[in-house]
Design an enzyme around this catalytic site. Structure first.
Site, PDB file in Angstrom:
ATOM      1  N   LYS A 176      -2.770  -8.293  -7.608  1.00  0.00           N
ATOM      2  CA  LYS A 176      -3.617  -8.432  -6.097  1.00  0.00           C
ATOM      3  C   LYS A 176      -2.938  -7.154  -5.239  1.00  0.00           C
ATOM      4  CE  LYS A 176      -4.113 -10.917  -1.716  1.00  0.00           C
ATOM      5  NZ  LYS A 176      -3.900  -9.993  -1.068  1.00  0.00           N
ATOM      6  N   GLU A 197      10.770  -7.974  -3.715  1.00  0.00           N
ATOM      7  CA  GLU A 197      11.454  -6.843  -3.275  1.00  0.00           C
ATOM      8  C   GLU A 197      10.906  -6.691  -1.760  1.00  0.00           C
ATOM      9  OE1 GLU A 197      11.743  -3.686  -1.446  1.00  0.00           O
ATOM     10  OE2 GLU A 197      10.336  -2.680  -2.922  1.00  0.00           O
ATOM     11  N   LEU A 198      11.607  -6.902  -0.632  1.00  0.00           N
ATOM     12  CA  LEU A 198      11.181  -7.307   0.498  1.00  0.00           C
ATOM     13  C   LEU A 198      11.384  -6.275   1.919  1.00  0.00           C
ATOM     14  CD1 LEU A 198      11.877 -11.200   0.430  1.00  0.00           C
ATOM     15  CD2 LEU A 198       9.784  -9.860  -0.133  1.00  0.00           C
ATOM     16  N   CYS A 224      10.422   1.275   1.540  1.00  0.00           N
ATOM     17  CA  CYS A 224      11.356   0.276   1.671  1.00  0.00           C
ATOM     18  C   CYS A 224      12.745   0.927   1.521  1.00  0.00           C
ATOM     19  CB  CYS A 224      10.923  -0.828   0.960  1.00  0.00           C
ATOM     20  SG  CYS A 224      10.961  -0.396  -0.958  1.00  0.00           S
ATOM     21  N   GLU A 240      12.784  -3.686  10.459  1.00  0.00           N
ATOM     22  CA  GLU A 240      12.332  -2.397   9.726  1.00  0.00           C
ATOM     23  C   GLU A 240      11.078  -1.572  10.488  1.00  0.00           C
ATOM     24  OE1 GLU A 240      11.458  -1.389   5.302  1.00  0.00           O
ATOM     25  OE2 GLU A 240      10.469  -3.045   5.895  1.00  0.00           O
ATOM     26  N   TRP A 258       0.875  -1.323  -0.005  1.00  0.00           N
ATOM     27  CA  TRP A 258       0.035  -0.053   0.126  1.00  0.00           C
ATOM     28  C   TRP A 258       0.788   1.243  -0.089  1.00  0.00           C
ATOM     29  CZ3 TRP A 258       1.974   2.073   4.303  1.00  0.00           C
ATOM     30  CH2 TRP A 258       2.468   1.275   5.196  1.00  0.00           C
ATOM     31  N   ASN A 259       2.321   1.227   0.275  1.00  0.00           N
ATOM     32  CA  ASN A 259       2.968   2.420   0.549  1.00  0.00           C
ATOM     33  C   ASN A 259       3.139   3.317  -0.704  1.00  0.00           C
ATOM     34  OD1 ASN A 259       4.640   0.431  -0.287  1.00  0.00           O
ATOM     35  ND2 ASN A 259       6.335   1.607   0.372  1.00  0.00           N
ATOM     36  N   GLY A 303       6.829  -6.575  -0.271  1.00  0.00           N
ATOM     37  CA  GLY A 303       6.169  -6.495   0.883  1.00  0.00           C
ATOM     38  C   GLY A 303       7.455  -6.746   2.079  1.00  0.00           C
ATOM     39  N   SER A 304       6.828  -7.357   3.054  1.00  0.00           N
ATOM     40  CA  SER A 304       7.847  -7.940   4.127  1.00  0.00           C
ATOM     41  C   SER A 304       8.746  -9.112   3.881  1.00  0.00           C
ATOM     42  CB  SER A 304       7.246  -8.247   5.483  1.00  0.00           C
ATOM     43  OG  SER A 304       6.097  -9.387   5.377  1.00  0.00           O
TER      44      SER A 304
END
Length: 457
Positions: free
Chosen positions: A156, A230-231, A264, A361, A132-133, A208-209
């Protein structure tokens, strides 16, 4: 039927409610995307490019409404939303202008001089799972490159920015993109896992995470699907012994607070050498204390709310845990008594291993200051993280900083005496627990293609 309700984090007001899809409905969207792919893959690269250029212009034409929607759904500063729309348009333009050459067939030789051809062929539907960021940018950075490569895309999106994902699809169709080539599905995690395993999904990309990345990566691996992950990260910015303090403070504030601290690849750990610690830290704290927190729609606001009260509570909990383990609050650190998911610009000192501020993080406006003995110690501390997405170096000697960045910084991206999030012409991605694969700079166009070798006699 289950629903998704989006909420304005600045006011707590409901934005919209959407029905979720069943697995059968989501699968039908996937099948439609595959059918569209079968037509799209036969379109030459040069003929795909105008579609992307038209999407870029359509995004620009709708920039005000898109930025306002992102602000309502996530609390993003309106001015940051406008910049995000322009970045997305630039990504489409970059793919359109560079894609035909980057993806063109390559002539090679094999054996004793026989002719060979290397060709980059699309593979099908790419399943894109996004956070969402950056509600527009995250799906666009996958979509632009894969449309140019000849693939279809099923998105998604994070539930809290459902409206932005749906609006992006509407604008792509308005710009002339074949209607089924880009689909947006509203589903739960179990349905998502089922979709990953579906034979028509040929690749999976997720931002995401690292925990979510492990799950998605493992699920895709069981189905032998390639992934790009990409985490996130806990990026270190090094303030070396010869750093210009004014420059370091300026970009350290910007780097920690950009997008309300929810980026991130942003500055999170500030590793400061003994030689400049007493000069940098007070100046940095003074600058963070001056930050104006408030309504994200107002031009003079520098820090808006976090994306949700849950996210605000998570950040507050990480700060409390770090303080309980010995960190010192130099400014901020307290949830304000006001409506909305607000959290102030915060600086923590005496940060050490074992604290969330050091090891994890913190996805909010919280800076962790770590003292280093010297420049070498600073680099050691930076690389000790399990993450490796981005980082930064403040150092007057740019050639030395370049050598350190190139030869020693164990990350995918490094900023020298500056801060920025992404650029269409530079690769984006990380190493270690920050994931793998690259987007932007032409690299994303070749992540999900069949690099096919053809041998002629």
């Amino acid at each position: 039927m289950s629903t998704i309700t989006t909420t304005n984090p600045a006011t707590g007001e409901t934005v919209e409610t959407y029905p979720m899809m069943s697995e059968a409905q989501a699968t039908a969207k996937l099948e439609a995307a595959h059918a569209a792919f079968l037509q799209w893959r036969s379109v030459p690269h040069a003929d795909r490019a105008p579609y992307l250029t038209k999407i870029a212009q359509t995004l620009r034409d709708n920039a005000d409404d898109l930025a306002a929607l992102m602000t309502r759904e996530t609390g993003k500063l309106l001015k940051d939303g406008l910049r995000e729309v322009e970045l997305c348009a630039a990504l489409f333009d970059h793919a359109a202008s560079t894609g035909p050459d980057l993806l063109a067939d390559e002539e090679r030789t094999h054996g004793k001089g026989s002719r060979g051809v290397v060709t980059y062929q699309p593979i099908g539907v790419i399943y894109s799972i996004q956070p969402w960021n950056f509600p527009l940018y995250q799906p666009v950075r996958v979509l632009a490159d894969n449309l140019m490569a000849g693939n279809a895309c099923v998105l998604k999106h994070a539930s809290i920015c459902t409206g932005t994902g749906l609006r992006l699809r509407e604008l792509c169709i308005e710009a002339g993109l074949p209607e089924d080539l880009f689909q947006v599905i509203l589903i739960d995690h179990d349905t998502s896992d089922a979709l990953i395993a579906h034979p028509l999904v040929r690749g999976v990309t997720m931002t995401g995470s690292d925990g979510a990345g492990r799950h998605v990566g493992a699920t895709a691996a069981k189905a032998l699907k390639k992934t790009v992950l990409e985490l996130g990260s806990n990026d270190a910015y090094l303030v070396l012994s010869d750093a210009d303090i004014e420059t370091a403070v300026k970009f350290s504030v910007m780097g920690r607070l950009y997008n309300n601290g929810q980026t991130c690849v942003s500055a999170k750990r500030f590793i400061v050498t003994d030689a400049v610690y007493d000069a940098f830290v007070p100046a940095y704290v003074a600058a963070m204390e001056k930050i104006a927190m408030g309504d994200p729609t107002q031009d003079d606001t520098q820090l808006g709310p976090l994306s949700s009260t849950d996210q605000r509570d998570t950040v507050a909990g990480q700060v409390r845990d770090s303080v309980a383990k010995g960190a010192t609050v130099l400014c901020g650190g307290t949830v304000p008594d006001r409506t909305g998911a607000y959290y102030p610009a915060t600086v923590l000192a005496d940060v050490a291993p074992g604290m969330p501020a050091h090891d994890d993080e913190i996805f909010g406006p919280v800076a962790a200051v770590i003292r280093a003995k010297d420049d070498e110690d600073a680099m050691r501390i930076a690389n000790a993280s399990r993450y490796g997405l981005g980082g930064g170096i403040f150092c007057r000697d740019e050639e030395r900083a370049l050598r350190l960045a190139r030869d020693h910084f164990d990350t995918g991206m490094v900023r020298i005496n500056s801060f920025g999030a992404a650029d269409p012409n530079m690769p984006f991605g990380g190493v270690k627990d920050s994931g793998y694969g690259r987007e932007h700079g032409g690299f994303g166009m070749k992540e999900f293609v069949n690099i096919k070798a053809i041998f002629l006699p």
